[in-house]
Design an enzyme around this catalytic site. Structure first.
Site, PDB file in Angstrom:
ATOM      1  CB  CYS A 121       1.910   2.859   1.777  1.00  0.00           C
ATOM      2  SG  CYS A 121       2.551   3.600   3.385  1.00  0.00           S
ATOM      3  CB  CYS A 122       1.816   7.045  -1.428  1.00  0.00           C
ATOM      4  SG  CYS A 122       3.689   6.801  -1.585  1.00  0.00           S
ATOM      5  CB  CYS A 204       8.108   7.813   4.621  1.00  0.00           C
ATOM      6  SG  CYS A 204       6.649   8.489   4.456  1.00  0.00           S
ATOM      7  CB  CYS A 207       9.889   4.964   1.321  1.00  0.00           C
ATOM      8  SG  CYS A 207       8.646   4.031   1.818  1.00  0.00           S
ATOM      9  CB  CYS A 232       4.500   9.988  -3.574  1.00  0.00           C
ATOM     10  SG  CYS A 232       4.138  11.794  -3.206  1.00  0.00           S
TER      11      CYS A 232
END
Length: 246
Positions: A121-122, A204, A207, A232
């Site tokens: 995702c990162c 985010c 997170c 990240c």
């Protein structure tokens, strides 16, 4: 210029920056030639750097990674900061195709399920947009500080980023959080209201949580993972290389 020469340049620049105040450090970097890019997360330390760039009209591009999952307070701060300093903050967003592919494989919030999914995702929301933000850059400026986490204790003022083939400059490496708070208060720098609610490090929304008394500044980032040095990938070369190879 070879990688060895660039590394030697970084060592020399590191020594030069150590002897200067923040304004001097940024002015020196701005005068190196080529394109200098400062990437901001809109956190308190990044706001300090943006304020210096805007106040002194330094020829440094300012960019942010608009991941699609930021807090509303962070998004509002982008506009406020642009207005106060009469600057443009370039927004770099993830590609829709990458987001769709991620969701198909892991689910939209699959990052909670595994470290692999979180890094993926990162990679989609941060690393790929960062690569676009740094296209053509010779210098990358960040708000990294030694006091942010155990993983950043050895942060230099300057280093050669071999993966991205540029100089990486961390002008706040030796600043502590109290000095930063004093600066923003004295200079009326706009800051994210989440800082006052227990969020010293803001990423985010899904997170990031507020930290508990006594926890490190970045304890609220990806808090469900066990690795105390979790990152990240933006500032970890091996992870950046892995994502780039996908």
């Amino acid at each position: 210029m070879t990688a060895n020469n660039r590394t030697e340049d970084a060592v020399l620049l590191n020594e030069q920056l150590a002897a200067l105040d923040l304004a001097g450090r940024l002015s020196l970097v701005a005068g190196l030639g080529g394109r200098a890019v400062f990437t901001t997360s809109l956190g308190i330390e990044d706001q300090l750097i943006t304020a210096e760039i805007g106040t002194h009209r330094l020829p440094i591009d300012v960019a942010t990674l608009q991941t699609g999952r930021l807090f509303p307070e962070t998004l509002a701060l982008i506009d406020e900061t642009e207005s106060q300093y009469d600057i443009h903050i370039a927004r770099y967003e993830p590609a829709k195709a990458d987001i769709d592919a991620y969701a198909a494989k892991y689910g939209l919030n699959g990052f909670y399920e595994s470290v692999e999914a979180r890094h993926a995702c990162c990679g989609v929301r941060k690393l790929k947009p960062l690569a676009r933000a740094l296209e053509g850059a010779t210098v990358w400026i960040t708000g990294l500080r030694r006091g942010q986490s155990a993983n950043r204790l050895e942060t230099p003022f300057a280093e050669y980023d071999a993966e991205r083939h540029l100089l990486k400059v961390n002008p706040l490496a030796d600043w502590d959080i109290e000095a930063i708070k004093a600066y923003v208060a004295e200079n009326s720098v706009p800051v994210n209201p989440l800082h006052a609610r227990g969020y010293p490090s803001i990423g985010c929304e899904p997170c990031t949580r507020a930290i508990k008394p006594g926890e490190p500044e970045r304890a609220g980032r990806w808090w469900w993972e066990n690795d105390e040095k979790r990152e990240c990938g933006l500032h970890v070369a091996e992870e950046a290389a892995a994502v780039a190879a996908q």
